[in-house]
Write an enzyme that holds these catalytic residues in place. Structure first.
Site, mmCIF file in Angstrom:
data_model
loop_
_atom_site.group_PDB
_atom_site.id
_atom_site.type_symbol
_atom_site.label_atom_id
_atom_site.label_comp_id
_atom_site.label_asym_id
_atom_site.label_seq_id
_atom_site.Cartn_x
_atom_site.Cartn_y
_atom_site.Cartn_z
ATOM 1 N N ASN A 1 0.813 -1.219 0.000
ATOM 2 C CA ASN A 1 0.000 0.000 0.000
ATOM 3 C C ASN A 1 0.852 1.278 0.000
ATOM 4 O OD1 ASN A 1 0.863 -0.104 2.633
ATOM 5 N ND2 ASN A 1 -1.147 -0.571 3.492
ATOM 6 N N ARG B 1 2.996 7.266 11.410
ATOM 7 C CA ARG B 1 2.404 6.753 12.650
ATOM 8 C C ARG B 1 2.182 7.917 13.600
ATOM 9 N NH1 ARG B 1 0.992 3.170 10.082
ATOM 10 N NH2 ARG B 1 1.487 0.967 10.271
ATOM 11 N N GLN C 1 -5.229 3.566 18.239
ATOM 12 C CA GLN C 1 -6.271 3.423 17.226
ATOM 13 C C GLN C 1 -7.199 2.288 17.610
ATOM 14 O OE1 GLN C 1 -3.794 5.172 13.393
ATOM 15 N NE2 GLN C 1 -4.593 3.126 13.272
ATOM 16 N N HIS D 1 -7.610 6.108 9.917
ATOM 17 C CA HIS D 1 -6.455 5.483 9.249
ATOM 18 C C HIS D 1 -6.926 4.734 7.989
ATOM 19 C CE1 HIS D 1 -2.454 3.135 10.015
ATOM 20 N NE2 HIS D 1 -2.606 3.493 8.754
HETATM 21 P P1 NDP Z 1 10.210 1.829 3.746
HETATM 22 O O1 NDP Z 1 10.815 0.789 4.613
HETATM 23 O O2 NDP Z 1 10.307 1.703 2.265
HETATM 24 O O3 NDP Z 1 10.787 3.256 4.109
HETATM 25 C C1 NDP Z 1 11.030 3.672 5.391
HETATM 26 C C2 NDP Z 1 12.274 4.504 5.366
HETATM 27 O O4 NDP Z 1 12.403 5.107 6.650
HETATM 28 C C3 NDP Z 1 13.539 3.693 5.105
HETATM 29 O O5 NDP Z 1 14.120 4.174 3.923
HETATM 30 C C4 NDP Z 1 14.397 3.983 6.329
HETATM 31 O O6 NDP Z 1 15.645 4.357 5.865
HETATM 32 C C5 NDP Z 1 13.769 5.250 6.906
HETATM 33 N N1 NDP Z 1 14.019 5.422 8.324
HETATM 34 C C6 NDP Z 1 13.879 4.535 9.324
HETATM 35 N N2 NDP Z 1 14.197 5.097 10.485
HETATM 36 C C7 NDP Z 1 14.542 6.363 10.222
HETATM 37 C C8 NDP Z 1 14.981 7.435 11.024
HETATM 38 N N3 NDP Z 1 15.139 7.293 12.345
HETATM 39 N N4 NDP Z 1 15.261 8.606 10.430
HETATM 40 C C9 NDP Z 1 15.125 8.735 9.085
HETATM 41 N N5 NDP Z 1 14.719 7.755 8.278
HETATM 42 C C10 NDP Z 1 14.425 6.590 8.841
HETATM 43 O O7 NDP Z 1 8.667 1.911 4.197
HETATM 44 P P2 NDP Z 1 7.439 2.594 3.466
HETATM 45 O O8 NDP Z 1 7.885 3.838 2.802
HETATM 46 O O9 NDP Z 1 6.672 1.612 2.665
HETATM 47 O O10 NDP Z 1 6.536 2.936 4.740
HETATM 48 C C11 NDP Z 1 6.992 3.856 5.732
HETATM 49 C C12 NDP Z 1 6.059 3.860 6.915
HETATM 50 O O11 NDP Z 1 4.807 4.382 6.510
HETATM 51 C C13 NDP Z 1 5.710 2.464 7.468
HETATM 52 O O12 NDP Z 1 6.688 1.996 8.367
HETATM 53 C C14 NDP Z 1 4.404 2.718 8.147
HETATM 54 O O13 NDP Z 1 4.616 3.157 9.477
HETATM 55 C C15 NDP Z 1 3.798 3.853 7.343
HETATM 56 N N6 NDP Z 1 2.680 3.372 6.529
HETATM 57 C C16 NDP Z 1 1.457 3.944 6.715
HETATM 58 C C17 NDP Z 1 0.373 3.474 6.036
HETATM 59 C C18 NDP Z 1 -0.977 4.108 6.190
HETATM 60 O O14 NDP Z 1 -1.980 3.499 5.829
HETATM 61 N N7 NDP Z 1 -1.059 5.319 6.693
HETATM 62 C C19 NDP Z 1 0.466 2.323 5.122
HETATM 63 C C20 NDP Z 1 1.822 1.878 4.900
HETATM 64 C C21 NDP Z 1 2.876 2.369 5.625
HETATM 65 P P3 NDP Z 1 17.022 3.708 6.201
HETATM 66 O O15 NDP Z 1 16.775 2.518 7.065
HETATM 67 O O16 NDP Z 1 17.594 3.442 4.872
HETATM 68 O O17 NDP Z 1 17.700 4.816 6.911
#
Ligand code: NDP
Length: 401
Positions: free
Chosen positions: A147, A285, A314, A333
């Protein structure tokens, strides 16, 4: 034989749909970057159906029962007398969605003596105490990418809605008004504005790509830098820390997972670093933002608007201040559970269950915890620890119904 315990959101208040506005879904072959869509051996639903609510059962009943297993589906997830807590002690598999999360706290994991697999039908497994899952060697998997594009579309919608003041303008029409000045006194163009994403993973990068044609200046903060070719293509400015990025942005969108490192990141201090009148959109989140600091920033004008679809807990209690704070564009959500997204994550959940019951490995890209440690996608994007603290307050919604 095993018990599969599945927690889904309630059916629509006027009943499970008998028909849908559209007859089919567009065919998508692959996700950006090349990852294949879910590849279960079969599905028992028509893509486009409502699958994420209790009667939709993620299309799993026929499959699970044909194997001789038991499938329990409920929306009753909070409090010690909930169906979820009653059924948990002998469940081998728990399936839950972030939209209506069955919080798997350490206490609940301790009660779930037979639990071996926790599947997130969607993305974001922060409703599971990952540390407890690691310690108990419970496998945690999610349907990575299912998603991400759905959420990125929602983010773009929310940025445009806030900056152009869409929701109050719509309300004037519904109220029978023609109050142009009231509508436009807070309305701007996004053209030329600076927008930054906290994390440029699947969603963050997709948001940037979608905003590029609006002639916005694009920024990102990430621990790992994107390939140079991508930075050049989108003319991206990289910031090695979030404080530096928010200082220069008119719009900030949060797309990082919730884990102990990101919990409470947007607090009074970081918000005070932002440009006065910036907009903040959080579909990642709720707990990444300090609830009361957001309210204060909107009331003082430090933020011109806040939107998102993620709350904590939630469902949000009826008296959650984000329901009533000024200049917000919150939804429940929903961004990752469009009918289009549901077809993908239901198929992905089926794929994970097929692997589990046939003792085949689950795709690396779906794994968050496996064999007592962070694994696959989890090892890249999450840190060990617990982000479920305070989730018992979700019962306040149930009690107020
Ligand atoms: P990805 O895993 O593709 O991307 C998450 C990115 O966050 C990674 O590139 C990681 O980078 C980065 N990251 C992690 N920790 C940190 C930090 N402390 N500072 C900066 N960057 C950080 O996930 P998605 O893009 O698919 O999804 C992201 C989030 O969106 C999910 O975890 C979920 O919580 C939320 N989500 C919400 C939905 C909704 O319905 N509202 C649905 C789907 C997701 P790296 O580790 O390379 O540094």
């Amino acid at each position: 034989m095993s018990k599969v315990l599945c927690v889904l959101y309630d059916d629509p208040v006027d009943g499970y749909p008998k028909s849908y506005p559209r007859d089919d879904l567009p065919k998508i072959e692959r996700y950006p970057g090349g990852q294949t869509l879910p590849t279960p051996k079969a599905i028992d639903f028509k893509p486009g159906m409502l699958l994420g609510s209790v009667s939709g059962e993620l299309g799993l009943r026929k499959y699970v029962e044909a194997l001789g297993h038991t499938l329990i589906v409920t929306s009753d997830k909070d409090g010690p007398n909930s169906v979820f807590e009653r059924e948990l002690p002998d469940a081998e598999v728990v399936i839950s969605q972030p939209f209506w999360p069955a919080y798997l706290t350490a206490e609940r994991i301790a009660k779930a003596k037979k639990l071996k697999l926790a599947v997130t039908a969607g993305i974001g497994s922060d409703h599971v105490d990952l540390q407890a899952a690691i310690d108990r060697k419970v496998t945690v998997a999610e349907v990575t990418y299912s998603n991400s594009i759905s959420v990125s579309e929602h983010v773009v919608m929310m940025i445009l809605s806030l900056v152009r003041n869409y929701i109050p303008s719509y309300q004037w029409v519904v109220k029978g008004g023609w109050n142009i000045a009231d509508c436009v006194e807070r309305s701007y163009d996004v053209e030329g504005m600076h927008v930054g994403t906290v994390a440029a993973g699947r969603i963050g990068l997709a948001v940037l790509r979608r905003l590029k044609p609006f002639d916005m200046h694009l920024h990102y903060y990430e621990r790992h830098r994107l390939p140079e070719a991508v930075e050049k293509e989108l003319n991206l400015a990289w910031h090695p820390n979030v404080e530096d990025m928010v200082k220069v942005c008119d719009v900030v969108t949060i797309n990082a997972p919730l884990h102990p490192e990101t919990e409470g990141l947007f607090n009074d201090k970081l918000l005070s670093n932002m440009k006065r009148g910036a907009y903040l959109v959080n579909t990642a989140r709720g707990k990444i933002c300090d609830r009361d600091a957001i309210v204060r920033a909107l009331e003082s004008g430090q933020l011109a608007g806040y939107a998102g679809d993620v709350w904590f807990p939630q469902p949000a209690p009826k008296d959650h201040p984000w329901r009533t704070m000024p200049h917000h564009g919150m939804t429940p959500h929903i961004s990752g559970t469009s009918l289009s997204a549901q077809a993908r994550y239901a198929a992905g959940t089926r794929e994970i269950l097929e692997c589990w019951f046939e003792r085949r490995p689950i795709r690396e890209e779906y794994l968050i915890v496996d064999g007592g440690k962070l694994a696959g996608a989890g090892a890249h994007s999450y840190t060990a620890g617990d982000a479920t603290g305070g989730s018992e307050a979700a019962a306040k919604f149930k009690n107020a119904r």
